[in-house]
Write a protein that holds these residues in place. Sequence first.
Motif, PDB file in Angstrom:
ATOM      1  N   MET A   1       0.848  -1.203   0.000  1.00  0.00           N
ATOM      2  CA  MET A   1       0.000   0.000   0.000  1.00  0.00           C
ATOM      3  C   MET A   1       0.881   1.251   0.000  1.00  0.00           C
ATOM      4  N   ILE A   2       0.556   2.200  -0.884  1.00  0.00           N
ATOM      5  CA  ILE A   2       1.287   3.470  -0.962  1.00  0.00           C
ATOM      6  C   ILE A   2       0.597   4.493  -0.058  1.00  0.00           C
ATOM      7  N   ILE A   3       1.391   5.175   0.764  1.00  0.00           N
ATOM      8  CA  ILE A   3       0.879   6.223   1.647  1.00  0.00           C
ATOM      9  C   ILE A   3       1.472   7.561   1.194  1.00  0.00           C
ATOM     10  N   TYR A   4       0.593   8.478   0.825  1.00  0.00           N
ATOM     11  CA  TYR A   4       1.002   9.827   0.457  1.00  0.00           C
ATOM     12  C   TYR A   4       0.817  10.718   1.689  1.00  0.00           C
ATOM     13  N   ILE A   5       1.874  11.447   2.074  1.00  0.00           N
ATOM     14  CA  ILE A   5       1.786  12.318   3.250  1.00  0.00           C
ATOM     15  C   ILE A   5       1.923  13.764   2.801  1.00  0.00           C
ATOM     16  N   ALA A   6       0.815  14.488   2.841  1.00  0.00           N
ATOM     17  CA  ALA A   6       0.815  15.903   2.474  1.00  0.00           C
ATOM     18  C   ALA A   6       1.128  16.760   3.694  1.00  0.00           C
ATOM     19  N   GLU A   7       1.458  18.025   3.435  1.00  0.00           N
ATOM     20  CA  GLU A   7       1.786  18.920   4.550  1.00  0.00           C
ATOM     21  C   GLU A   7       0.541  19.431   5.266  1.00  0.00           C
ATOM     22  N   LYS A   8      -0.540  19.598   4.490  1.00  0.00           N
ATOM     23  CA  LYS A   8      -1.773  20.134   5.054  1.00  0.00           C
ATOM     24  C   LYS A   8      -2.964  19.357   4.496  1.00  0.00           C
ATOM     25  N   PRO A   9      -4.110  19.398   5.188  1.00  0.00           N
ATOM     26  CA  PRO A   9      -5.304  18.709   4.689  1.00  0.00           C
ATOM     27  C   PRO A   9      -5.718  19.169   3.289  1.00  0.00           C
ATOM     28  N   SER A  10      -5.617  20.480   3.019  1.00  0.00           N
ATOM     29  CA  SER A  10      -6.031  20.993   1.701  1.00  0.00           C
ATOM     30  C   SER A  10      -5.197  20.385   0.588  1.00  0.00           C
ATOM     31  N   VAL A  98       6.194   4.979   0.654  1.00  0.00           N
ATOM     32  CA  VAL A  98       5.780   6.263   1.215  1.00  0.00           C
ATOM     33  C   VAL A  98       6.148   7.363   0.224  1.00  0.00           C
ATOM     34  N   ILE A  99       5.239   8.331   0.063  1.00  0.00           N
ATOM     35  CA  ILE A  99       5.507   9.472  -0.802  1.00  0.00           C
ATOM     36  C   ILE A  99       5.464  10.742   0.040  1.00  0.00           C
ATOM     37  N   ASN A 100       6.589  11.431   0.105  1.00  0.00           N
ATOM     38  CA  ASN A 100       6.668  12.719   0.804  1.00  0.00           C
ATOM     39  C   ASN A 100       6.022  13.772  -0.096  1.00  0.00           C
ATOM     40  N   ALA A 101       4.886  14.318   0.345  1.00  0.00           N
ATOM     41  CA  ALA A 101       4.178  15.355  -0.415  1.00  0.00           C
ATOM     42  C   ALA A 101       4.135  16.657   0.381  1.00  0.00           C
ATOM     43  N   GLY A 102       5.237  16.944   1.086  1.00  0.00           N
ATOM     44  CA  GLY A 102       5.335  18.223   1.786  1.00  0.00           C
ATOM     45  C   GLY A 102       5.411  19.366   0.795  1.00  0.00           C
ATOM     46  N   ASP A 103       5.206  20.589   1.272  1.00  0.00           N
ATOM     47  CA  ASP A 103       5.318  21.749   0.391  1.00  0.00           C
ATOM     48  C   ASP A 103       6.696  21.753  -0.278  1.00  0.00           C
ATOM     49  N   PRO A 104       6.787  22.321  -1.478  1.00  0.00           N
ATOM     50  CA  PRO A 104       8.048  22.243  -2.230  1.00  0.00           C
ATOM     51  C   PRO A 104       9.094  23.258  -1.768  1.00  0.00           C
ATOM     52  N   ASP A 105       9.507  23.135  -0.504  1.00  0.00           N
ATOM     53  CA  ASP A 105      10.568  23.992   0.009  1.00  0.00           C
ATOM     54  C   ASP A 105      11.318  23.240   1.100  1.00  0.00           C
ATOM     55  N   ARG A 106      12.316  23.902   1.670  1.00  0.00           N
ATOM     56  CA  ARG A 106      13.189  23.253   2.647  1.00  0.00           C
ATOM     57  C   ARG A 106      12.408  22.784   3.872  1.00  0.00           C
ATOM     58  N   GLU A 107      11.534  23.637   4.383  1.00  0.00           N
ATOM     59  CA  GLU A 107      10.771  23.281   5.573  1.00  0.00           C
ATOM     60  C   GLU A 107       9.783  22.158   5.283  1.00  0.00           C
TER      61      GLU A 107
END
Length: 639
Positions: A1-10, A98-107
């Motif tokens: 199973m692939i889990i996508y982790i976004a930075e925010k709910p939106s 796992v897919i890191n879907a954080g905002d596209p910046d350093r933080e």
Amino acid sequence: MIIYIAEKPSLGRAIAQGFAGRQQKRDGYIELENGDCVTWCIGHLLEQAEPDKYDPAYAKWTLQHLPIVPDNWLLVPKKGTSKQLTVVKRLLKTASQVINAGDPDREGQLLVDEVITYCKVKRSVIVNAGRLLINDLNVNAVKKSLNNIRSNREFTGLSISALARSRADWLYGLNLTRAYTLLGQRGGYSGVLSVGRVQTPVLGLVVRRDAELAQFQSKPFYEVFATLVTQAGHPQGRQQFQAKWQPSAACEPYQDEEGRVIVKKLAETVVNKTRGQSGIVQANTQKNKQSPPPLPYNLSALQIEASKRFNLSPKAVLDVCQSLYERHQLITYPRSDSRYLPTEHFKEVPSVLAAIKANSPEHKNAVDNAKHTLKSKAWNDSKVEAHHAIIPSSRNKVLSSLSTDEAKIYQLIATQYIMQFYEPHKYQEQILVVIIAGGEFVAKTKATVALGWLALTKQADDKTTHPLPALSKGQAVDCLDSQLIEKQTTPPKHFTEATLLAAMTGIARYVQNNDIKKILKDTDGLGTEATRASIIDLLFKRQFMQKNGKEIHATLTGKALINALPSEATQPDMTAIWESNLDKIAQRQMRYQDFMLPLTQSIGNMISSSQQIDTSLFAGLASTKPAYKKKWRKNKKTG
């Protein structure tokens, strides 16, 4: 199973919309038809542990404990996020990828990487993790990004760089804040004197500007203007124009550091020698020039422009942009430091322009007159990294559904984008040089040939100057009159939110050391696009700065703190070196330890030297609210 982790709910919801098929909304995540899941953080789910987590004795602020330097760094769940962290942790236990879907910046990179590590994901899953970079929440843009997932390992350097910055800010801010707060208490001040790697140099700018203004003494300086006229027989008749005297190298002893003549007698001599005399044309040059359209906005440029036009604070602009991006999906990722666009985006130009026209009737004529095939210098892949400039999305949504400020900011962004499809502003510059009694006089004019992109601005209404006479080298003119104009030097202006933000982004101007200046020119200045607004806001909240109308002034507490700190803590030089080294870590040209070890030693030295300070600096100051002591850690990310 692939889990996508976004930075925010939106962002998580936008990612889910990029997949076809039936979906089930669960508590804290969305299950896709194939069983994969999209979940999210709520900003930071984790934060650096408080000092008392390392040793209960650290709960008491005392000089003997400083500097506090953890051997093994601890992260703890952020208050109010433990429920979502539990959801993410449970899903990660079942993840095959796992897919890191954080905002596209350093933080954004570190924010999700920290969660993956904290949840003790299997090593094999971490090694094969993917990275999803999304700048636009519209479905088509999301689908395109989902088809271009990269390896998360490509961003290891960026993540380590972000980690080093986070820990360094913790060490620097916590230790020096405790040290100077304790010193303040010795002097009778009962509030918290917070120190930060970014906030303190920003405060230093304001304190030094205030001091410069307080010490400023206006002085007279002198200019000479000659009224010239062409001689009889000129093909265009007798034409009159004005030229300004240019002091020669021999006049340097009579000038200030900015080249202004400060000895009145010298200017009077020039007037007496030239009045009524003939002059000879030394040069008459006409050059056709052009200026390209200004680049699309990054966040700082947008905040500065909105502050000037609408008197909106940098924080207000950021909040509006977040709403336009997340809620309305009318613009691309707003926390961008780039003003360039990827060439691939050029295919989307028609749909973006059509959306602007549909959304904003005010832009109908501008879009209709735009040339879709023009490609400005904004399209440059070499200058686009994780994210590109802030531009409108291709989504249609009538602006009447937006708040007044949202509509204003959208229209600013839209206008700047449309400008990319207009010709350059073309103008003719004429420079006429005349020698009178051995002195050089210069007249300049600029005449618009074609407005180009300038037609979309208020500057289009500006009147151009009349052209100068057609004169050739060696021709004579008569000096009807020479006039001495006395002017007064003017002080620099107090900072406003717009000019302080501009100073943070162009901080190199305030640095004397050429090596440091070069580093700062190559970096993004003080702070980041995501933190500058909050840093300015924080300095107001901590009562180190206050506003008088639009002007920003340092408070007595702010001045006392800057005067007590060593110069290195109040100047931008140290931050320049930090950013240079953090960039090297991101590029894998420097090791984490090689950055952290000298920093730790420097903090220890600063704490030791602070004991020599005259604590009477803090006597009689109005204390800040006690609650600030509790809030210091909450605001650590702003520096």
